[in-house]
Design an enzyme around this catalytic site. Structure first.
Site, mmCIF file in Angstrom:
data_model
loop_
_atom_site.group_PDB
_atom_site.id
_atom_site.type_symbol
_atom_site.label_atom_id
_atom_site.label_comp_id
_atom_site.label_asym_id
_atom_site.label_seq_id
_atom_site.Cartn_x
_atom_site.Cartn_y
_atom_site.Cartn_z
ATOM 1 N N THR A 27 0.836 -1.213 0.000
ATOM 2 C CA THR A 27 0.000 0.000 0.000
ATOM 3 C C THR A 27 0.868 1.260 0.000
ATOM 4 O OG1 THR A 27 -0.149 -0.315 2.379
ATOM 5 C CG2 THR A 27 -2.087 -0.889 1.094
ATOM 6 N N CYS A 47 3.986 1.678 -1.062
ATOM 7 C CA CYS A 47 4.653 1.867 -2.359
ATOM 8 C C CYS A 47 3.671 2.465 -3.359
ATOM 9 C CB CYS A 47 5.158 0.534 -2.903
ATOM 10 S SG CYS A 47 6.243 -0.343 -1.766
HETATM 11 N N1 LIG Z 1 -6.902 -1.482 6.048
HETATM 12 C C1 LIG Z 1 -6.761 -0.261 5.520
HETATM 13 N N2 LIG Z 1 -7.859 0.481 5.240
HETATM 14 C C2 LIG Z 1 -7.749 1.687 4.697
HETATM 15 N N3 LIG Z 1 -6.592 2.264 4.386
HETATM 16 C C3 LIG Z 1 -5.445 1.596 4.626
HETATM 17 C C4 LIG Z 1 -5.472 0.305 5.214
HETATM 18 N N4 LIG Z 1 -4.184 -0.121 5.339
HETATM 19 C C5 LIG Z 1 -3.407 0.842 4.841
HETATM 20 N N5 LIG Z 1 -4.159 1.899 4.425
HETATM 21 C C6 LIG Z 1 -3.680 3.105 3.767
HETATM 22 O O1 LIG Z 1 -2.621 2.693 2.897
HETATM 23 C C7 LIG Z 1 -1.598 3.666 2.860
HETATM 24 C C8 LIG Z 1 -0.292 3.051 3.338
HETATM 25 O O2 LIG Z 1 -0.276 3.135 4.742
HETATM 26 P P1 LIG Z 1 0.535 2.221 5.697
HETATM 27 O O3 LIG Z 1 0.499 2.873 7.025
HETATM 28 O O4 LIG Z 1 0.031 0.829 5.587
HETATM 29 O O5 LIG Z 1 1.976 2.361 5.043
HETATM 30 P P2 LIG Z 1 3.160 1.360 4.915
HETATM 31 O O6 LIG Z 1 3.303 0.587 6.173
HETATM 32 O O7 LIG Z 1 4.311 2.138 4.476
HETATM 33 O O8 LIG Z 1 2.716 0.374 3.732
HETATM 34 P P3 LIG Z 1 3.655 -0.795 3.118
HETATM 35 O O9 LIG Z 1 3.276 -2.026 3.863
HETATM 36 O O10 LIG Z 1 3.265 -0.894 1.708
HETATM 37 O O11 LIG Z 1 5.047 -0.406 3.303
HETATM 38 C C9 LIG Z 1 -2.110 4.798 3.713
HETATM 39 O O12 LIG Z 1 -2.804 5.699 2.895
HETATM 40 C C10 LIG Z 1 -3.051 4.127 4.690
HETATM 41 O O13 LIG Z 1 -3.976 5.010 5.221
HETATM 42 C C1 LIG Z 2 11.000 -4.254 -2.570
HETATM 43 C C2 LIG Z 2 10.083 -3.768 -1.521
HETATM 44 N N1 LIG Z 2 9.934 -2.449 -1.347
HETATM 45 C C3 LIG Z 2 9.084 -1.979 -0.399
HETATM 46 C C4 LIG Z 2 8.373 -2.829 0.412
HETATM 47 C C5 LIG Z 2 7.452 -2.265 1.469
HETATM 48 O O1 LIG Z 2 6.258 -2.862 1.550
HETATM 49 C C6 LIG Z 2 8.551 -4.213 0.200
HETATM 50 N N2 LIG Z 2 7.883 -5.131 0.934
HETATM 51 N N3 LIG Z 2 9.406 -4.637 -0.776
#
Ligand SMILES: Nc1ncnc2c1ncn2[C@@H]1O[C@H](COP(=O)(O)OP(=O)(O)OP(=O)(O)O)[C@@H](O)[C@H]1O
Ligand SMILES: Cc1ncc(CO)c(N)n1
Ligand SMILES: [Mg+2]
Length: 738
Positions: free
Chosen positions: A428, A430
């Site tokens: 999400t 990314c």
């Molecule tokens: N279950 C959910 N419902 C609604 N929005 C979500 C949900 N999970 C993530 N998001 C949204 O997805 C985006 C990514 O947020 P998150 O906090 O998960 O980032 P992240 O941990 O960097 O993601 P990734 O796992 O891809 O690295 C944000 O806009 C967040 O609000």
């Molecule tokens: C390569 C790569 N970049 C970013 C993330 C963050 O979700 C991941 N799991 N893998």
């Protein structure tokens, strides 16, 4: 002829000590070059040669080879500065300044020599010179300007275009240019724009330069580069970025920093190729392609971080979003400890960074924020320290909400949102950052780019599980609603898949509704009372017959539960909503529910006194046609948008996602908005979605197609219905000549 690359002419800064003020010319130059200026001309009309030479030495230092340095008029100062070790690339001369031939002789064949021109005779003068004497022309002034008091009459964009078309060398537009002029000048054939006040007088010359660079972009898809790691399972990293860039209308490119061996359950291994080869990838792209935005993801090691930092400093793309990837959704660390420290330096080169809560904690060196309020405070501190905007993401918060917030120092813009119940959250972050970078490069401002990308991501999250990818945290569906019909595969979709697909199918309609001036005005509370009442008058007419169609759905329902549901919905439409309308529409009615609550014999005549507008009639005709003609399943599909779109809008209006907080007691439409944000209404909507998508899942392919078409048509009519009041108001104002 020098080796001037015409692309370097794109953004040209002419200095002005008075406009730069106490912060000094060197400060403005450094910031502007950071922001993407490629040529700097020192313009100092009165100082003696020695002082000009000294300034050139200083600017040469500040620029450090990242841009070309020219001097206005002062060939001798340029020679002197070069003698003192400065890199001075050339001079710019006016028609009455020293001859260009002398400049070429003194500064050599590699020097960049520019000349001011504003008439056809000036162009003839250049043609008369040996080829290669003049590298470019500064043509202007475009608009009247105070920075050149003796300027000739302004050429305007058309005058510029006429000269540029005939010029034997590239022409840079100069004189009174603002950011708004840039696209027109590019279209008029300019090789670039030269500005004085637009940068020297800007409060933030770096940001102003970036804005000018963005405006310089030619129209068409944004060219967006992802610098990130590879996720072979396709849900995160560059694979996610490329899909997201494409989904937002960009052309995606990818330079790979690291290879991961991972799937939806976790990361098994990371391989980091020699950063020298990463640099080779980046240079290969930049040497050939104009990059409109860069999204940076996983960087793996401090060497990789430094490689990317050095490249950014040199190539200065106009929009940079960094997702400081440190921890995957699965909990695995993706950076070593030294790299986590080196990252901070790179983040200063970004426009926007997008940490999740855990990353925010690492970057601030504080414990993970236990509450959203504390997360916002951390983001504010980080933004102030780094001097960049921070999008703090609440995806990992406990509870029913998943808000994000765009934080610039003390300025906070929140994007509320309910958590979506799904396991499909891999990538999400990314997908979000790549989408924002693409939208920004297409010209949206940061807040708009965030809002729209989030709206898209929420649909992609809803559609993720239906992809059936992996047993862990599966990917989101970047192209939800755009896949060839599920029916084609022979397998019937289930209710969940239909829900995601239909909702995504009306995503453009929903985005258009959000953008309507009527909805904006409703959200902000700036909608005029007359326009609101004109909407309500039509809505009352609509609801009266909508209730009758609900009753028809009750009559044809296949089970008593469903029969009762539609009957109850009909009752709700008549009683609950019409009550509210009566309170607003009755003569002397106050805003919102009053103690008398619209009782009385004259009520119906007043509430229904308006003539039905064409959209009201069209919508009701559509509903009555399906009620009269079609199968029950098609009828209830047509009824669904009125539940679903109103619940969605009601919740988002109430939460402030679309504008001012509706809970604000001063909000003029608070009581009306509250009806649609009512949890009981949300519950009815949930039931309606389940009934309709359940019917669709068990229907044959043909009925399912008819259901979807009826659903989409109703959604489009909802949009038209919201658009109608202001259009009608406009016609009325024209009629009375106001
Ligand atoms: N279950 C959910 N419902 C609604 N929005 C979500 C949900 N999970 C993530 N998001 C949204 O997805 C985006 C990514 O947020 P998150 O906090 O998960 O980032 P992240 O941990 O960097 O993601 P990734 O796992 O891809 O690295 C944000 O806009 C967040 O609000
Ligand atoms: C390569 C790569 N970049 C970013 C993330 C963050 O979700 C991941 N799991 N893998
Ligand atoms: Mg992330």
């Amino acid at each position: 002829m020098s080796g001037l690359d015409p692309r370097d002419l794109a953004l040209y800064l002419v200095t002005d000590a008075a406009l730069a003020g106490p912060r000094g010319v060197a400060h403005v130059v450094a910031a502007a070059v950071d922001g993407g200026v490629r040529i700097v001309q020192l313009r100092e009309k009165h100082a003696p040669d020695a002082a000009v030479a000294a300034q050139l030495v200083e600017l040469s230092d500040v620029i450090g080879g990242r841009a070309l340095l020219l001097v206005d008029d002062r060939i001798d100062a340029a020679v002197e500065a070069r003698r003192r070790g400065a890199r001075v690339d050339g001079v710019h001369l006016g028609q009455s300044d020293a001859s260009v031939l002398r400049a070429r002789e003194m500064l050599g064949p590699d020097a960049v020599i520019g000349l001011t021109a504003n008439t056809r005779a000036h162009l003839d003068g250049v043609r008369a010179l040996p080829e290669g004497t003049v590298d470019y022309l500064g043509v202007g002034v475009i608009r009247p300007t105070a920075t050149k008091p003796d300027h000739p009459p302004a050429l305007g964009v058309d005058g510029f275009a006429a000269l540029a078309a005939e010029s034997p060398v590239p022409c840079v537009a100069i004189g009174g240019i603002t950011a708004e002029d840039v696209p027109a000048l590019r279209a008029a054939g300019a090789a670039g724009v030269a500005v004085v006040s637009a940068l020297c007088a800007a409060p933030d010359p770096r940001e102003a330069a970036r804005e000018l660079r963005r405006r310089w972009r030619r129209p068409g898809p944004a060219r967006v580069l992802s610098i990130a790691g590879s996720d072979p399972s396709g849900g995160a990293g560059i694979q996610a970025d490329l899909k997201s860039i494409a989904a937002h209308g960009g052309y995606g490119m990818a330079a790979i920093t690291a290879l991961t061996a991972q799937n939806t359950r976790g990361v098994r291994g990371v391989h980091v190729p020699d950063p020298v080869f990463l640099r080779a990838q980046l240079d290969a792209i930049a040497d050939d392609i104009e990059i409109d935005a860069v999204k940076i993801g996983m960087l793996a090691t401090s060497e990789v971080i430094e490689t990317v930092g050095d490249w950014l400093a040199q190539s200065r793309p106009p929009a940079v979003v960094v997702d400081p990837v440190m921890v995957a959704t699965s909990g695995d660390r993706l950076l070593d400890a030294r790299a986590e420290r080196a990252l901070t330096e790179l983040l200063r080169r970004a426009d926007l960074i997008t940490p999740n809560l855990a990353e925010l904690a690492v970057l601030t060196g504080e414990p993970t924020a236990p509450t959203w309020t504390e997360a916002l405070a951390q983001a504010g501190r980080l933004s102030a320290t780094l001097g960049v905007a921070v999008l703090v993401k609440g995806g990992h918060l406990p509870g029913a909400d998943a808000p994000d917030a765009l934080v610039r120092g003390s300025d906070v813009r929140e994007f509320p949102g309910h958590r979506i119940e799904t396991t499909a959250t891999h990538g999400t972050g990314c997908s979000l950052s790549a989408g924002i970078a693409t939208r920004r490069a297409r010209g949206e401002d940061w807040a708009e780019a965030v809002r729209r990308t989030r709206q898209w991501l929420r649909d992609a999250l809803r559609g993720g599980e239906a992809l059936g990818v992996g047993a862990g945290h599966g990917p989101v569906d970047h192209f939800v609603g755009q896949h060839p019909a599920a029916d084609a595969s022979g397998a019937a979709p289930d209710a969940r898949e239909i829900e995601a697909e239909w909702w995504a199918a009306i995503a453009p309609v929903r985005a258009a509704i959000d953008d309507l001036p009527f909805i904006r005005g409703l959200a902000e509370g700036t909608l005029s009372d007359a326009d609101f009442r004109s909407y309500l008058a039509q809505d009352a007419l609509y609801l009266r017959d909508y209730a009758r169609v609900l009753a028809a759905a009750s009559r044809s329902a296949p089970s008593s539960t469903e029969q009762a549901f539609w009957a109850e919905a009909a009752r709700g439409a008549i009683e609950g909503e019409l009550e509210l309308h009566a309170q607003w529409l009755m003569p002397g009615a106050d805003k919102g529910p009053g103690p008398e609550g619209g009782e009385g014999a004259g009520k119906r005549e007043t509430v229904f006194s308006a003539a039905p507008g064409p959209i009201t009639t069209a919508y009701l005709d559509h509903l009555r046609a399906v009620a009269f003609d079609a199968e029950h399943a098609v009828l209830i599909a047509a009824l669904l948008p009125c539940f679903w779109l109103y619940t969605d809008l009601g919740v988002r209006l109430q939460s402030g996602e679309l504008g001012a907080q509706a809970q604000d007691p001063g909000h003029p439409y608070a009581s009306w908005l509250a009806t649609y944000a009512d949890p009981a209404f949300a519950e009815a909507t949930r039931t309606a979605i389940d009934i309709v998508t359940g019917a669709a899942a068990s229907a044959g392919a043909r009925t399912r197609r008819r259901m979807r078409a009826a659903f989409v048509r109703s959604a489009e009519l909802e949009h038209a219905f919201f658009a109608a009041p202001l259009a009608a108001g406009e016609r009325e104002r024209e009629r009375v000549g106001a």
